[in-house]
Design a protein around this motif. Structure first.
Motif, PDB file in Angstrom:
ATOM      1  N   LYS A 119      -4.643   0.270   1.188  1.00  0.00           N
ATOM      2  CA  LYS A 119      -5.398  -0.554   1.473  1.00  0.00           C
ATOM      3  C   LYS A 119      -5.589  -1.942   0.604  1.00  0.00           C
ATOM      4  CE  LYS A 119     -10.318  -0.033  -0.745  1.00  0.00           C
ATOM      5  NZ  LYS A 119     -11.287  -0.117  -2.190  1.00  0.00           N
ATOM      6  N   GLN A 120      -5.090  -2.698   0.524  1.00  0.00           N
ATOM      7  CA  GLN A 120      -4.155  -4.091   0.896  1.00  0.00           C
ATOM      8  C   GLN A 120      -3.950  -4.153   1.592  1.00  0.00           C
ATOM      9  OE1 GLN A 120      -2.878  -6.039  -2.743  1.00  0.00           O
ATOM     10  NE2 GLN A 120      -3.813  -5.580  -4.249  1.00  0.00           N
ATOM     11  N   ALA A 159      -6.525  -3.711   4.394  1.00  0.00           N
ATOM     12  CA  ALA A 159      -8.517  -3.748   4.736  1.00  0.00           C
ATOM     13  C   ALA A 159      -8.312  -5.221   4.415  1.00  0.00           C
ATOM     14  CB  ALA A 159      -9.015  -2.928   3.715  1.00  0.00           C
ATOM     15  N   ALA A 185     -10.096  -1.409   8.312  1.00  0.00           N
ATOM     16  CA  ALA A 185      -9.403  -1.196   8.167  1.00  0.00           C
ATOM     17  C   ALA A 185      -8.463  -0.137   9.351  1.00  0.00           C
ATOM     18  CB  ALA A 185      -8.530   0.024   6.631  1.00  0.00           C
ATOM     19  N   ASP A 222     -13.673  -0.153   3.156  1.00  0.00           N
ATOM     20  CA  ASP A 222     -12.835  -0.479   3.709  1.00  0.00           C
ATOM     21  C   ASP A 222     -12.857  -0.181   5.433  1.00  0.00           C
ATOM     22  OD1 ASP A 222     -12.739  -2.860   2.180  1.00  0.00           O
ATOM     23  OD2 ASP A 222     -11.513  -1.994   0.749  1.00  0.00           O
ATOM     24  N   VAL A 238      -8.939   7.450   1.372  1.00  0.00           N
ATOM     25  CA  VAL A 238      -8.426   5.958   0.598  1.00  0.00           C
ATOM     26  C   VAL A 238      -8.858   4.684   0.752  1.00  0.00           C
ATOM     27  CG1 VAL A 238      -6.232   4.553   1.211  1.00  0.00           C
ATOM     28  CG2 VAL A 238      -5.998   7.678   0.839  1.00  0.00           C
ATOM     29  N   LEU A 239      -9.408   4.219   2.012  1.00  0.00           N
ATOM     30  CA  LEU A 239     -10.167   3.545   2.140  1.00  0.00           C
ATOM     31  C   LEU A 239     -11.314   3.235   1.859  1.00  0.00           C
ATOM     32  CD1 LEU A 239      -7.923   0.593   4.102  1.00  0.00           C
ATOM     33  CD2 LEU A 239      -7.550   3.621   4.428  1.00  0.00           C
ATOM     34  N   SER A 286      -1.719   3.894  -2.884  1.00  0.00           N
ATOM     35  CA  SER A 286      -3.138   4.431  -2.190  1.00  0.00           C
ATOM     36  C   SER A 286      -2.997   2.614  -2.147  1.00  0.00           C
ATOM     37  CB  SER A 286      -3.898   5.075  -2.780  1.00  0.00           C
ATOM     38  OG  SER A 286      -3.333   6.374  -2.855  1.00  0.00           O
ATOM     39  N   ALA A 287      -3.399   2.231  -2.947  1.00  0.00           N
ATOM     40  CA  ALA A 287      -4.056   0.626  -3.624  1.00  0.00           C
ATOM     41  C   ALA A 287      -3.212  -0.357  -2.654  1.00  0.00           C
ATOM     42  CB  ALA A 287      -4.187   0.222  -4.475  1.00  0.00           C
TER      43      ALA A 287
END
Length: 228
Positions: free
Chosen positions: A155-156, A159, A193, A189, A185-186, A151-152
């Motif tokens: 996000k990177q 976002a 996103a 952000d 998840v976001l 998930s991280a």
């Protein structure tokens, strides 16, 4: 990465964690809590998201394409994953079905298919969890940090813009969006996103756009049916 050893010492974790996962495996980790292994989605949405990811894997491998709602088998060469191979053979045997039908059909077994695949890879363990009136079987990630990174990383990609995206990232994000996981998840952000995803989907492979759109429609239909 390290794990606790006996006494005060620490023992190095020598497992070779994969840098990239297959699309459905990635979606499974995003859709489940990285500590407990419990799904963040309802049964229907989870199954449809995983079904879309499995068909997406076939598109990524060049085995199938999706056009105007139809699934076209482009290459029947053997695939390394026996489950994906079985899906292709099934599609060859029943070419009359559209992508919506395949998504609905695969959604009933997709969760078990992907969970068993992750068990074989040593990425999850199967265990029972006590609940109020029953005991449920769940698949818990072997390594919380590895599970959380799925998930991280997404996000990177969307976002923060610190990770360069590829086709798999875009379709993964699209499936997360179409199953209702995107905002969770976001988090803060979400707005950025959402705009990034919409731009990238405009230039994405048509097959992916159709899979994502059909998953969103089926998830929406399922929600309306429950409310009705």
């Amino acid at each position: 990465m390290a794990t606790e050893g006996a006494g005060m010492g620490r023992v190095s974790d020598t497992r070779a964690w994969p840098k990239r996962l297959r699309l459905a495996d990635d979606f499974w980790f995003v859709a489940h809590d990285d500590a407990s292994g419990r799904s963040r989605l309802g049964t229907m949405a989870l199954g449809l998201g995983l079904a879309g990811a499995l068909i997406g894997e076939l598109v990524l491998s060049g085995s199938v394409a999706v056009s105007s709602g139809r699934v076209l088998v482009l290459n029947a060469r053997p695939l390394r994953d026996p489950d994906c191979q079985a899906i292709v053979q099934h599609m060859l045997a029943e070419p009359q079905h559209d992508v919506r039908t395949w998504l609905s059909y695969l959604s009933h077994s997709a969760e078990d298919t992907v969970a068993v695949r992750l068990l074989r890879a040593g990425l999850v363990t199967r265990e029972s969890q006590r609940r109020v009136f029953t005991t449920a079987m769940v698949h818990r990630p072997v390594d919380m940090s590895f599970a959380f990174w799925r998930s991280a990383r997404l996000k990177q990609v969307l976002a923060a813009g610190r990770v360069q995206s590829d086709r798999q990232d875009v379709v993964l994000a699209g499936l997360v969006f179409s199953t209702g996981l995107f905002r969770a998840v976001l988090l803060e952000d979400f707005t950025t996103a959402d705009a990034v995803l919409r731009r990238r989907l405009m230039s994405a492979d048509r097959s992916f756009r159709e899979i994502i759109a059909q998953v969103a429609t089926l998830v929406g239909d399922a929600v309306l049916a429950i409310r009705g």
